[in-house]
Write a protein that holds these residues in place. Structure first.
Motif, PDB file in Angstrom:
ATOM      1  N   GLU A   1      23.912 -29.415  99.135  1.00 40.81           N
ATOM      2  CA  GLU A   1      23.530 -28.010  99.166  1.00 40.81           C
ATOM      3  C   GLU A   1      23.524 -27.465  97.743  1.00 40.81           C
ATOM      4  OE1 GLU A   1      25.901 -24.138 100.649  1.00 40.81           O
ATOM      5  OE2 GLU A   1      25.714 -25.757 102.108  1.00 40.81           O
ATOM      6  N   TYR A   2      22.402 -26.861  97.365  1.00 43.26           N
ATOM      7  CA  TYR A   2      22.283 -26.229  96.055  1.00 43.26           C
ATOM      8  C   TYR A   2      22.340 -24.725  96.261  1.00 43.26           C
ATOM      9  CZ  TYR A   2      20.415 -30.803  94.837  1.00 43.26           C
ATOM     10  OH  TYR A   2      20.247 -32.143  94.659  1.00 43.26           O
ATOM     11  N   GLY A   3      23.043 -24.024  95.392  1.00 45.02           N
ATOM     12  CA  GLY A   3      23.144 -22.575  95.524  1.00 45.02           C
ATOM     13  C   GLY A   3      23.077 -21.901  94.169  1.00 45.02           C
ATOM     14  N   ALA A   4      22.610 -20.658  94.175  1.00 42.99           N
ATOM     15  CA  ALA A   4      22.581 -19.851  92.957  1.00 42.99           C
ATOM     16  C   ALA A   4      22.800 -18.411  93.380  1.00 42.99           C
ATOM     17  CB  ALA A   4      21.254 -20.008  92.235  1.00 42.99           C
ATOM     18  N   ARG A   5      23.470 -17.655  92.530  1.00 38.51           N
ATOM     19  CA  ARG A   5      23.694 -16.256  92.859  1.00 38.51           C
ATOM     20  C   ARG A   5      23.864 -15.431  91.593  1.00 38.51           C
ATOM     21  NH1 ARG A   5      29.896 -16.588  95.078  1.00 38.51           N
ATOM     22  NH2 ARG A   5      30.801 -16.603  93.023  1.00 38.51           N
ATOM     23  N   PHE A   6      23.737 -14.149  91.792  1.00 36.88           N
ATOM     24  CA  PHE A   6      23.951 -13.201  90.722  1.00 36.88           C
ATOM     25  C   PHE A   6      25.412 -12.800  90.739  1.00 36.88           C
ATOM     26  CE2 PHE A   6      19.585 -12.669  92.177  1.00 36.88           C
ATOM     27  CZ  PHE A   6      18.921 -12.976  91.018  1.00 36.88           C
ATOM     28  N   ALA A   7      25.962 -12.465  89.599  1.00 38.09           N
ATOM     29  CA  ALA A   7      27.361 -12.048  89.522  1.00 38.09           C
ATOM     30  C   ALA A   7      27.569 -10.792  90.357  1.00 38.09           C
ATOM     31  CB  ALA A   7      27.765 -11.793  88.077  1.00 38.09           C
ATOM     32  N   ASP A   8      28.634 -10.745  91.103  1.00 33.10           N
ATOM     33  CA  ASP A   8      29.012  -9.591  91.917  1.00 33.10           C
ATOM     34  C   ASP A   8      27.914  -9.162  92.886  1.00 33.10           C
ATOM     35  OD1 ASP A   8      31.463  -9.488  90.592  1.00 33.10           O
ATOM     36  OD2 ASP A   8      30.632  -8.225  89.004  1.00 33.10           O
ATOM     37  N   GLY A   9      27.024 -10.061  93.252  1.00 35.18           N
ATOM     38  CA  GLY A   9      25.983  -9.758  94.219  1.00 35.18           C
ATOM     39  C   GLY A   9      24.914  -8.811  93.702  1.00 35.18           C
ATOM     40  N   ALA A  10      24.889  -8.547  92.410  1.00 31.69           N
ATOM     41  CA  ALA A  10      23.906  -7.630  91.843  1.00 31.69           C
ATOM     42  C   ALA A  10      22.536  -8.286  91.761  1.00 31.69           C
ATOM     43  CB  ALA A  10      24.347  -7.199  90.447  1.00 31.69           C
ATOM     44  N   ALA A  11      21.508  -7.531  92.049  1.00 31.09           N
ATOM     45  CA  ALA A  11      20.136  -8.023  91.936  1.00 31.09           C
ATOM     46  C   ALA A  11      19.650  -7.800  90.505  1.00 31.09           C
ATOM     47  CB  ALA A  11      19.233  -7.287  92.910  1.00 31.09           C
ATOM     48  N   PRO A  12      18.709  -8.602  90.041  1.00 36.58           N
ATOM     49  CA  PRO A  12      18.180  -8.417  88.697  1.00 36.58           C
ATOM     50  C   PRO A  12      17.345  -7.140  88.620  1.00 36.58           C
ATOM     51  CG  PRO A  12      16.896 -10.039  89.877  1.00 36.58           C
ATOM     52  CD  PRO A  12      18.072  -9.704  90.747  1.00 36.58           C
ATOM     53  N   ALA A  13      16.986  -6.734  87.416  1.00 35.54           N
ATOM     54  CA  ALA A  13      16.145  -5.556  87.239  1.00 35.54           C
ATOM     55  C   ALA A  13      14.866  -5.730  88.048  1.00 35.54           C
ATOM     56  CB  ALA A  13      15.820  -5.377  85.759  1.00 35.54           C
ATOM     57  N   GLY A  14      14.444  -4.703  88.711  1.00 34.41           N
ATOM     58  CA  GLY A  14      13.273  -4.801  89.572  1.00 34.41           C
ATOM     59  C   GLY A  14      13.665  -4.955  91.027  1.00 34.41           C
ATOM     60  N   GLY A  15      14.924  -5.320  91.290  1.00 35.00           N
ATOM     61  CA  GLY A  15      15.425  -5.389  92.648  1.00 35.00           C
ATOM     62  C   GLY A  15      15.043  -6.622  93.441  1.00 35.00           C
ATOM     63  N   GLU A  16      14.174  -7.463  92.922  1.00 35.78           N
ATOM     64  CA  GLU A  16      13.773  -8.650  93.681  1.00 35.78           C
ATOM     65  C   GLU A  16      14.665  -9.824  93.323  1.00 35.78           C
ATOM     66  OE1 GLU A  16       9.697  -9.755  93.838  1.00 35.78           O
ATOM     67  OE2 GLU A  16       9.037  -7.692  93.611  1.00 35.78           O
ATOM     68  N   ARG A  17      15.010 -10.595  94.326  1.00 35.66           N
ATOM     69  CA  ARG A  17      15.803 -11.800  94.093  1.00 35.66           C
ATOM     70  C   ARG A  17      14.876 -13.003  94.071  1.00 35.66           C
ATOM     71  NH1 ARG A  17      21.393 -11.666  94.999  1.00 35.66           N
ATOM     72  NH2 ARG A  17      22.120  -9.596  95.519  1.00 35.66           N
ATOM     73  N   ASN A  18      15.192 -13.958  93.214  1.00 32.97           N
ATOM     74  CA  ASN A  18      14.425 -15.198  93.155  1.00 32.97           C
ATOM     75  C   ASN A  18      14.823 -16.118  94.293  1.00 32.97           C
ATOM     76  OD1 ASN A  18      13.063 -14.555  90.731  1.00 32.97           O
ATOM     77  ND2 ASN A  18      14.889 -15.094  89.571  1.00 32.97           N
ATOM     78  N   THR A  19      13.919 -16.983  94.692  1.00 37.29           N
ATOM     79  CA  THR A  19      14.228 -18.001  95.684  1.00 37.29           C
ATOM     80  C   THR A  19      14.190 -19.358  94.991  1.00 37.29           C
ATOM     81  OG1 THR A  19      11.934 -18.382  96.282  1.00 37.29           O
ATOM     82  CG2 THR A  19      13.089 -16.621  97.465  1.00 37.29           C
ATOM     83  N   TRP A  20      14.664 -20.388  95.668  1.00 34.69           N
ATOM     84  CA  TRP A  20      14.611 -21.730  95.081  1.00 34.69           C
ATOM     85  C   TRP A  20      13.174 -22.138  94.808  1.00 34.69           C
ATOM     86  CZ3 TRP A  20      18.109 -23.975  92.472  1.00 34.69           C
ATOM     87  CH2 TRP A  20      19.459 -23.744  92.730  1.00 34.69           C
ATOM     88  N   ASP A  21      12.220 -21.645  95.587  1.00 33.06           N
ATOM     89  CA  ASP A  21      10.819 -21.954  95.318  1.00 33.06           C
ATOM     90  C   ASP A  21      10.408 -21.408  93.952  1.00 33.06           C
ATOM     91  OD1 ASP A  21      10.486 -23.234  97.756  1.00 33.06           O
ATOM     92  OD2 ASP A  21       9.826 -21.407  98.759  1.00 33.06           O
ATOM     93  N   ASP A  22      10.890 -20.209  93.615  1.00 33.80           N
ATOM     94  CA  ASP A  22      10.599 -19.635  92.296  1.00 33.80           C
ATOM     95  C   ASP A  22      11.273 -20.422  91.187  1.00 33.80           C
ATOM     96  OD1 ASP A  22       9.202 -17.537  93.522  1.00 33.80           O
ATOM     97  OD2 ASP A  22      11.005 -16.294  93.650  1.00 33.80           O
ATOM     98  N   ILE A  23      12.494 -20.834  91.420  1.00 31.83           N
ATOM     99  CA  ILE A  23      13.272 -21.539  90.404  1.00 31.83           C
ATOM    100  C   ILE A  23      12.654 -22.891  90.069  1.00 31.83           C
ATOM    101  CG2 ILE A  23      15.495 -22.659  89.925  1.00 31.83           C
ATOM    102  CD1 ILE A  23      16.741 -20.503  91.684  1.00 31.83           C
TER     103      ILE A  23
END
Length: 64
Positions: free
Chosen positions: A40-62
Protein backbone atom coordinates in the motif's frame (compact mmCIF):
# COMPACT_ATOMS: atom_id res chain seq x y z
CA UNK A 1 22.02 -20.42 6.84
CA UNK A 2 19.18 -18.93 4.90
CA UNK A 3 19.78 -16.41 2.10
CA UNK A 4 18.36 -12.91 2.49
CA UNK A 5 14.80 -12.82 1.16
CA UNK A 6 14.06 -10.55 -1.79
CA UNK A 7 12.71 -7.15 -0.80
CA UNK A 8 8.99 -6.58 -1.37
CA UNK A 9 9.68 -2.99 -2.48
CA UNK A 10 13.00 -2.19 -4.10
CA UNK A 11 14.89 0.87 -2.88
CA UNK A 12 14.77 2.61 -6.27
CA UNK A 13 10.99 2.13 -6.41
CA UNK A 14 10.58 3.61 -2.92
CA UNK A 15 12.78 6.59 -3.82
CA UNK A 16 10.69 7.26 -6.94
CA UNK A 17 7.42 7.06 -5.00
CA UNK A 18 8.64 9.43 -2.28
CA UNK A 19 10.13 11.88 -4.78
CA UNK A 20 6.93 11.92 -6.86
CA UNK A 21 4.78 12.53 -3.78
CA UNK A 22 6.94 15.43 -2.61
CA UNK A 23 7.02 16.97 -6.11
CA UNK A 24 3.21 16.69 -6.27
CA UNK A 25 2.93 18.80 -3.12
CA UNK A 26 2.39 16.13 -0.50
CA UNK A 27 4.36 16.50 2.71
CA UNK A 28 4.33 12.84 3.76
CA UNK A 29 4.52 9.58 1.86
CA UNK A 30 4.46 6.01 3.11
CA UNK A 31 4.78 2.43 1.92
CA UNK A 32 3.10 -0.34 3.91
CA UNK A 33 3.73 -4.02 3.23
CA UNK A 34 0.92 -6.10 4.72
CA UNK A 35 1.42 -9.67 6.00
CA UNK A 36 -0.79 -11.01 3.19
CA UNK A 37 1.59 -9.52 0.59
CA UNK A 38 -0.40 -6.42 -0.35
CA UNK A 39 1.69 -3.29 -0.82
CA UNK A 40 0.00 0.00 0.00
CA UNK A 41 1.35 3.39 -1.03
CA UNK A 42 0.07 6.52 0.69
CA UNK A 43 0.63 10.26 0.61
CA UNK A 44 -0.92 13.05 2.61
CA UNK A 45 -0.71 16.69 3.44
CA UNK A 46 0.44 17.74 6.91
CA UNK A 47 -2.45 18.12 9.36
CA UNK A 48 -4.93 17.19 6.63
CA UNK A 49 -4.55 20.59 4.96
CA UNK A 50 -5.26 20.83 1.24
CA UNK A 51 -2.83 22.65 -1.05
CA UNK A 52 -3.58 26.12 -2.40
CA UNK A 53 -6.54 25.90 -4.74
CA UNK A 54 -8.28 23.34 -2.54
CA UNK A 55 -7.79 20.39 -4.87
CA UNK A 56 -6.03 17.27 -3.70
CA UNK A 57 -3.79 15.26 -6.00
CA UNK A 58 -4.45 11.60 -6.67
CA UNK A 59 -1.91 8.85 -7.33
CA UNK A 60 -2.84 9.15 -11.01
CA UNK A 61 -1.62 12.77 -10.91
CA UNK A 62 1.53 11.84 -9.01
CA UNK A 63 2.62 9.01 -11.29
CA UNK A 64 2.08 10.82 -14.64
Amino acid sequence: MMANPQAKVKQIEAKRIFKAAIEAGFEMASITVHPDGRIEYGARFADGAAPAGGERNTWDDILK
